[in-house]
Design a protein around this motif. Sequence first.
Motif, PDB file in Angstrom:
ATOM      1  N   LYS A   1       0.826  -1.202   0.000  1.00  0.00           N
ATOM      2  CA  LYS A   1       0.000   0.000   0.000  1.00  0.00           C
ATOM      3  C   LYS A   1       0.864   1.257   0.000  1.00  0.00           C
ATOM      4  CE  LYS A   1      -4.323  -1.512   2.160  1.00  0.00           C
ATOM      5  NZ  LYS A   1      -5.252  -0.523   1.584  1.00  0.00           N
TER       6      LYS A   1
ATOM      7  N   SER B   1       2.457   1.787  -3.347  1.00  0.00           N
ATOM      8  CA  SER B   1       1.486   2.287  -4.314  1.00  0.00           C
ATOM      9  C   SER B   1       1.365   3.805  -4.215  1.00  0.00           C
ATOM     10  CB  SER B   1       0.125   1.633  -4.075  1.00  0.00           C
ATOM     11  OG  SER B   1      -0.850   2.160  -4.948  1.00  0.00           O
TER      12      SER B   1
ATOM     13  N   SER C   1       4.147   5.469  -5.863  1.00  0.00           N
ATOM     14  CA  SER C   1       4.248   5.145  -7.293  1.00  0.00           C
ATOM     15  C   SER C   1       5.507   4.330  -7.603  1.00  0.00           C
ATOM     16  CB  SER C   1       4.232   6.436  -8.135  1.00  0.00           C
ATOM     17  OG  SER C   1       3.041   7.152  -7.921  1.00  0.00           O
TER      18      SER C   1
ATOM     19  N   THR D   1       6.758   0.758  -8.547  1.00  0.00           N
ATOM     20  CA  THR D   1       6.128  -0.438  -9.114  1.00  0.00           C
ATOM     21  C   THR D   1       7.048  -1.647  -9.224  1.00  0.00           C
ATOM     22  OG1 THR D   1       6.663   0.327 -11.349  1.00  0.00           O
ATOM     23  CG2 THR D   1       4.530   0.980 -10.436  1.00  0.00           C
TER      24      THR D   1
ATOM     25  N   TRP E   1      -3.683  -5.007  -8.212  1.00  0.00           N
ATOM     26  CA  TRP E   1      -2.318  -4.470  -8.166  1.00  0.00           C
ATOM     27  C   TRP E   1      -1.474  -5.043  -9.305  1.00  0.00           C
ATOM     28  CZ3 TRP E   1      -1.662  -5.262  -2.182  1.00  0.00           C
ATOM     29  CH2 TRP E   1      -2.228  -4.159  -1.515  1.00  0.00           C
TER      30      TRP E   1
ATOM     31  N   SER F   1      -2.660  -3.360 -12.565  1.00  0.00           N
ATOM     32  CA  SER F   1      -2.301  -1.943 -12.663  1.00  0.00           C
ATOM     33  C   SER F   1      -0.802  -1.733 -12.823  1.00  0.00           C
ATOM     34  CB  SER F   1      -2.784  -1.196 -11.422  1.00  0.00           C
ATOM     35  OG  SER F   1      -2.031  -1.603 -10.275  1.00  0.00           O
TER      36      SER F   1
ATOM     37  N   LEU G   1       1.395  -2.282 -10.292  1.00  0.00           N
ATOM     38  CA  LEU G   1       2.064  -2.117  -9.000  1.00  0.00           C
ATOM     39  C   LEU G   1       2.885  -3.360  -8.670  1.00  0.00           C
ATOM     40  CD1 LEU G   1       2.540  -0.627  -6.292  1.00  0.00           C
ATOM     41  CD2 LEU G   1       0.514  -1.804  -5.408  1.00  0.00           C
TER      42      LEU G   1
END
Length: 546
Positions: A430, A433, A436, A438, A462, A465, A467
């Motif tokens: 978290k 994320s 930013s 990844t 996640w 996306s 992440l």
Amino acid sequence: MAAPRFPLALTGNFFLFALLAGLAAFFADIQSADMLWVMPPSSRLSLAVLVLLAYAGFCLLLAFLRSWREGRIERAAQALLVGGGKPWLVAYASQTGFAEQLAWQTADALQRASLPVRLLPLAKVDADVLAGSERALFLASTTGEGDAPDTVAGFMRRVMAESLPLWSLQYGLLALGDRGYDKFCAFGRSLDDWLRHQGAQALFDRVEVDNGDAGALRHWQHHLSVLTGNTDLPDWSAPGYEPWQLLERRCVNPGSQGAPVFHVALTPMSGSRSWRPGDIAEVGPCNADADVQRFLDGLGLDGAAIGPSGESLQRSLARLTLPHDEAGINALAGLPVPALLETLKPLPHREYSIASIPEDGRVELLLRQMRQPDGRLGVGSGWLTENAPLQGEVALRIRENRGFHPPVPEIPLILIGNGTGLAGLRAHLKARSLASQTRNWLLFGERNEASDFFYREEILSWQQSGLLERLDLAFSRDQAERIYVQDRLRMAADSLRDWVAAGAAIYVCGSLAGMAPAVAAVLADVLGEGLLEQMAEDGRYRRDVY
């Protein structure tokens, strides 16, 4: 059994004070120093003899008290050996006496679980003692700028300078120090490194205590509870709890072959709180109402009666360790209420990895519902997953856990865990994320994908996306051959080397039995023990295992 305490220094200091006071009173009658020399020679000789005899008596008294104290301590230490099986070694290196005090409390915790204990100062531990021990707990102080206590110079010269085959030794280590010095816990760390290089296996990660930090000492007690199987060990110091509201709880693995796992959410009842990924929630549990009522009925007491503290007896007993067998309850019969409440010890705290970040606005936990051998729910997990009323109050304190705080955001992060260990890893993801970042790789293991893939939607989102750059899952019972998270890690050996070469940190969270040592073995095989040790020293290899 508490450490025997004798006021040796106090007695000696009082005697010396009395001697000096007497001499001061004598010289107070002399108007000047010159008058001393006009005294008759026989008087001056008598005075000198008096002073010498008094000093000799003082030294003899100290020697006698020291011998008496050491004899009493030796007999008390021998009493710890009562019990079956090979004794646990509890060894301490103390400069001011604090590590020795903690060693006695540690030995007492083991003895409460009917385990025999051999308690020794580290100065009396030699190669034969270590080779003859199967389980050991070390409590090591660091003094000044990274120095070992004065008493262990011989141990360092005779034992730590040698190589010993300690493959059969399992150990835990409590390192005491002060972060105000550059070389924090230096002796404890060097002892830990030496033990690992001799092949000894750590029962859990080293616990470091900054200037007597009570939270770190409670964490040591938590490990003792796990090792002994005695979850009712009283806290050496109770956490300073705050009231939190239980907002949510839901079972996240219905139909699982394992015990139920719950997602629990709480929020502070006043103000806001901050923490970092890796920090721990210390929870003060309460007994189930039914258990308290059973205890009250057994003693013929009214739970609505007001106790000495001004609250009801039912409420007071909810926070105390109660006997559940008839004999234990009957043993308390007839005690006045104040004496009864004084006799019963407070329930010890429970620790849980925090699965959320402050930006979520609440502390979220992921915990497995445990049961006692007689089928009763565990006190801590039972309180949070069943007995505490929703929207009701829970006593909670957040404890800093520096050993599992995040790395700098810019570096890649490999997260490895199983079961409810996913909680601590989720908090890190978290936070990554929000930053930013990844370059994240998650390896997670459980029993069955259908029922035990905790936070499935969140983790898959996640991955989609970006992440999560990589996701490896190990559901051990979804195929004939059991596949665990350490197996997935070994299968990805080439990628592991590449990520580490790119500066990745490795964080492991989950069960101490099975997963953590198996993962450590794979990491050592793939990366090499030297590199893994260097990563640990640099803070790039961290664990939160239980």
